[in-house]
Design a protein around this motif. Structure first.
Motif, PDB file in Angstrom:
ATOM      1  N   ILE A  20     -27.732  27.414  -1.752  1.00 14.11           N
ATOM      2  CA  ILE A  20     -29.073  26.711  -1.491  1.00 14.11           C
ATOM      3  C   ILE A  20     -29.566  26.825   0.586  1.00 14.11           C
ATOM      4  N   GLU A  21     -28.326  25.847   0.844  1.00 15.80           N
ATOM      5  CA  GLU A  21     -28.095  25.288   2.651  1.00 15.80           C
ATOM      6  C   GLU A  21     -26.400  25.408   2.632  1.00 15.80           C
ATOM      7  N   GLU A  22     -26.304  25.115   4.060  1.00 15.55           N
ATOM      8  CA  GLU A  22     -25.414  24.905   4.914  1.00 15.55           C
ATOM      9  C   GLU A  22     -24.460  23.959   3.929  1.00 15.55           C
ATOM     10  N   GLY A  23     -23.003  25.104   2.997  1.00 11.83           N
ATOM     11  CA  GLY A  23     -21.869  24.464   2.578  1.00 11.83           C
ATOM     12  C   GLY A  23     -22.490  24.196   1.277  1.00 11.83           C
ATOM     13  N   ILE A  24     -23.677  24.642   0.671  1.00 12.23           N
ATOM     14  CA  ILE A  24     -24.226  23.711  -0.410  1.00 12.23           C
ATOM     15  C   ILE A  24     -24.271  25.423  -1.959  1.00 12.23           C
ATOM     16  N   TYR A  25     -23.949  25.330  -2.598  1.00  6.52           N
ATOM     17  CA  TYR A  25     -23.923  26.487  -3.789  1.00  6.52           C
ATOM     18  C   TYR A  25     -24.049  26.415  -5.279  1.00  6.52           C
ATOM     19  N   GLN A  26     -25.398  27.515  -4.997  1.00  7.36           N
ATOM     20  CA  GLN A  26     -25.492  27.071  -6.921  1.00  7.36           C
ATOM     21  C   GLN A  26     -24.961  28.105  -7.551  1.00  7.36           C
ATOM     22  N   THR A  27     -23.979  27.268  -8.896  1.00  7.67           N
ATOM     23  CA  THR A  27     -23.262  28.328  -9.866  1.00  7.67           C
ATOM     24  C   THR A  27     -23.387  27.535 -11.247  1.00  7.67           C
ATOM     25  N   LYS A  28     -22.925  28.294 -12.049  1.00  9.89           N
ATOM     26  CA  LYS A  28     -22.343  27.858 -13.566  1.00  9.89           C
ATOM     27  C   LYS A  28     -21.111  26.383 -13.283  1.00  9.89           C
ATOM     28  N   SER A  29     -21.237  25.731 -14.161  1.00 10.20           N
ATOM     29  CA  SER A  29     -20.898  24.600 -14.660  1.00 10.20           C
ATOM     30  C   SER A  29     -19.856  24.792 -15.066  1.00 10.20           C
ATOM     31  N   PRO A  30     -18.309  25.301 -15.157  1.00 10.02           N
ATOM     32  CA  PRO A  30     -17.507  25.641 -15.248  1.00 10.02           C
ATOM     33  C   PRO A  30     -17.082  24.443 -16.801  1.00 10.02           C
ATOM     34  N   TYR A  31     -17.792  23.278 -16.757  1.00  5.38           N
ATOM     35  CA  TYR A  31     -17.591  22.698 -18.081  1.00  5.38           C
ATOM     36  C   TYR A  31     -18.477  22.193 -19.122  1.00  5.38           C
ATOM     37  N   GLU A  32     -19.813  23.673 -18.729  1.00  8.37           N
ATOM     38  CA  GLU A  32     -21.058  23.749 -19.428  1.00  8.37           C
ATOM     39  C   GLU A  32     -21.860  24.463 -19.249  1.00  8.37           C
ATOM     40  N   GLU A  33     -22.755  24.713 -19.919  1.00  9.24           N
ATOM     41  CA  GLU A  33     -24.202  25.693 -20.109  1.00  9.24           C
ATOM     42  C   GLU A  33     -24.779  25.315 -19.125  1.00  9.24           C
ATOM     43  N   ARG A  34     -24.805  25.253 -17.755  1.00  3.91           N
ATOM     44  CA  ARG A  34     -25.757  24.937 -16.890  1.00  3.91           C
ATOM     45  C   ARG A  34     -25.253  25.429 -15.736  1.00  3.91           C
ATOM     46  N   GLU A  35     -26.673  25.518 -14.680  1.00  5.38           N
ATOM     47  CA  GLU A  35     -26.135  26.158 -13.529  1.00  5.38           C
ATOM     48  C   GLU A  35     -25.752  24.455 -12.829  1.00  5.38           C
ATOM     49  N   ILE A  36     -24.745  24.558 -11.803  1.00  6.74           N
ATOM     50  CA  ILE A  36     -25.289  23.087 -11.210  1.00  6.74           C
ATOM     51  C   ILE A  36     -24.639  23.764  -9.306  1.00  6.74           C
ATOM     52  N   PHE A  37     -24.693  22.131  -8.758  1.00  9.56           N
ATOM     53  CA  PHE A  37     -24.687  22.557  -7.532  1.00  9.56           C
ATOM     54  C   PHE A  37     -23.005  22.473  -7.091  1.00  9.56           C
ATOM     55  N   VAL A  38     -22.550  22.939  -5.939  1.00 10.26           N
ATOM     56  CA  VAL A  38     -21.490  22.879  -5.486  1.00 10.26           C
ATOM     57  C   VAL A  38     -21.334  22.783  -4.251  1.00 10.26           C
ATOM     58  N   THR A  39     -19.845  21.937  -3.601  1.00  7.09           N
ATOM     59  CA  THR A  39     -19.263  22.291  -2.325  1.00  7.09           C
ATOM     60  C   THR A  39     -18.182  22.423  -1.916  1.00  7.09           C
ATOM     61  N   SER A  40     -17.957  22.511  -0.883  1.00  4.85           N
ATOM     62  CA  SER A  40     -16.290  22.454  -0.736  1.00  4.85           C
ATOM     63  C   SER A  40     -15.652  21.565   0.243  1.00  4.85           C
ATOM     64  N   LEU A  41     -14.579  20.778   0.257  1.00  3.79           N
ATOM     65  CA  LEU A  41     -14.802  20.229   1.668  1.00  3.79           C
ATOM     66  C   LEU A  41     -12.412  20.303   1.821  1.00  3.79           C
ATOM     67  N   SER A  42     -12.498  20.061   3.292  1.00  2.00           N
ATOM     68  CA  SER A  42     -11.073  19.699   3.318  1.00  2.00           C
ATOM     69  C   SER A  42     -10.296  18.490   3.731  1.00  2.00           C
ATOM     70  N   PHE A  43      -9.706  17.387   3.437  1.00  2.00           N
ATOM     71  CA  PHE A  43      -9.401  16.647   4.148  1.00  2.00           C
ATOM     72  C   PHE A  43      -7.807  15.613   3.910  1.00  2.00           C
ATOM     73  N   GLU A  44      -7.785  15.393   4.716  1.00  2.00           N
ATOM     74  CA  GLU A  44      -6.125  14.671   4.867  1.00  2.00           C
ATOM     75  C   GLU A  44      -6.201  13.442   4.073  1.00  2.00           C
ATOM     76  N   MET A  45      -5.167  13.127   3.412  1.00  2.00           N
ATOM     77  CA  MET A  45      -5.136  11.420   2.642  1.00  2.00           C
ATOM     78  C   MET A  45      -3.859  11.384   3.825  1.00  2.00           C
ATOM     79  N   GLU A  46      -4.660  10.069   3.958  1.00  2.00           N
ATOM     80  CA  GLU A  46      -3.548   8.523   4.720  1.00  2.00           C
ATOM     81  C   GLU A  46      -2.624   7.876   3.764  1.00  2.00           C
ATOM     82  N   PRO A  47      -1.548   8.412   4.248  1.00  2.00           N
ATOM     83  CA  PRO A  47      -0.087   7.951   2.970  1.00  2.00           C
ATOM     84  C   PRO A  47      -0.446   5.839   3.715  1.00  2.00           C
ATOM     85  N   GLU A  48      -0.485   5.751   4.362  1.00  2.00           N
ATOM     86  CA  GLU A  48      -0.443   4.508   4.652  1.00  2.00           C
ATOM     87  C   GLU A  48      -1.364   3.254   4.124  1.00  2.00           C
TER      88      GLU A  48
END
Length: 132
Positions: A20-48
């Motif tokens: 759809i645009e940078e980092g955003i995609y449209q696909t079928k929902s894994p939970y229901e019969e409909r199209e949704i928008f998805v994005t994936s991110l990486s990050f670090e947790m902060e145990p402190e």
């Protein structure tokens, strides 16, 4: 949680994902019969940080993740178990929403921190989510 970055998994090259645009995609929902928008991110947790004390890529703690879900009206659509199992510091997660605007807003945390701050009120513990 800190150092949010865009993550583009190989699966997004599959025809079932429409860019759809940078980092955003449209696909079928894994939970229901409909199209949704998805994005994936990486990050670090902060145990402190509050709520992230035992956090790691193999143990994403509830407080900051639920804070993201609530703040941006998104839900988790892929946990990337294999990537998280192999990583020492980077966490990977895919988020989805029925609304493109929610995914666009979520992506505003790229390059930022998102964490919980504990406070007391009437003898009860509460927390606020902070973006910086």
């Amino acid at each position: 949680m800190k150092n949010f970055r865009d993550y583009t998994p190989e699966k997004y090259s599959d025809p079932s994902y429409k860019r759809i645009e940078e980092g955003i995609y449209q696909t079928k929902s894994p939970y229901e019969e409909r199209e949704i928008f998805v994005t994936s991110l990486s990050f670090e947790m902060e145990p402190e940080c509050f709520g992230e004390e035992d956090a790691s890529p193999r143990n994403l703690t509830q407080i900051p993740i639920e804070g993201i879900l609530d703040e941006f009206f998104v839900y988790v659509t892929d946990f990337y178990d294999q990537l998280n199992e192999k990583s020492e510091t980077l966490c990977y997660q895919e988020f989805g929403s029925n609304n493109l605007e929610d995914i666009q807003k979520l992506r505003t945390i790229i390059g930022k921190r998102f964490y919980a701050v504990l406070y007391m009120s009437d003898g009860e513990e509460y927390y606020n989510m902070v973006i910086e």
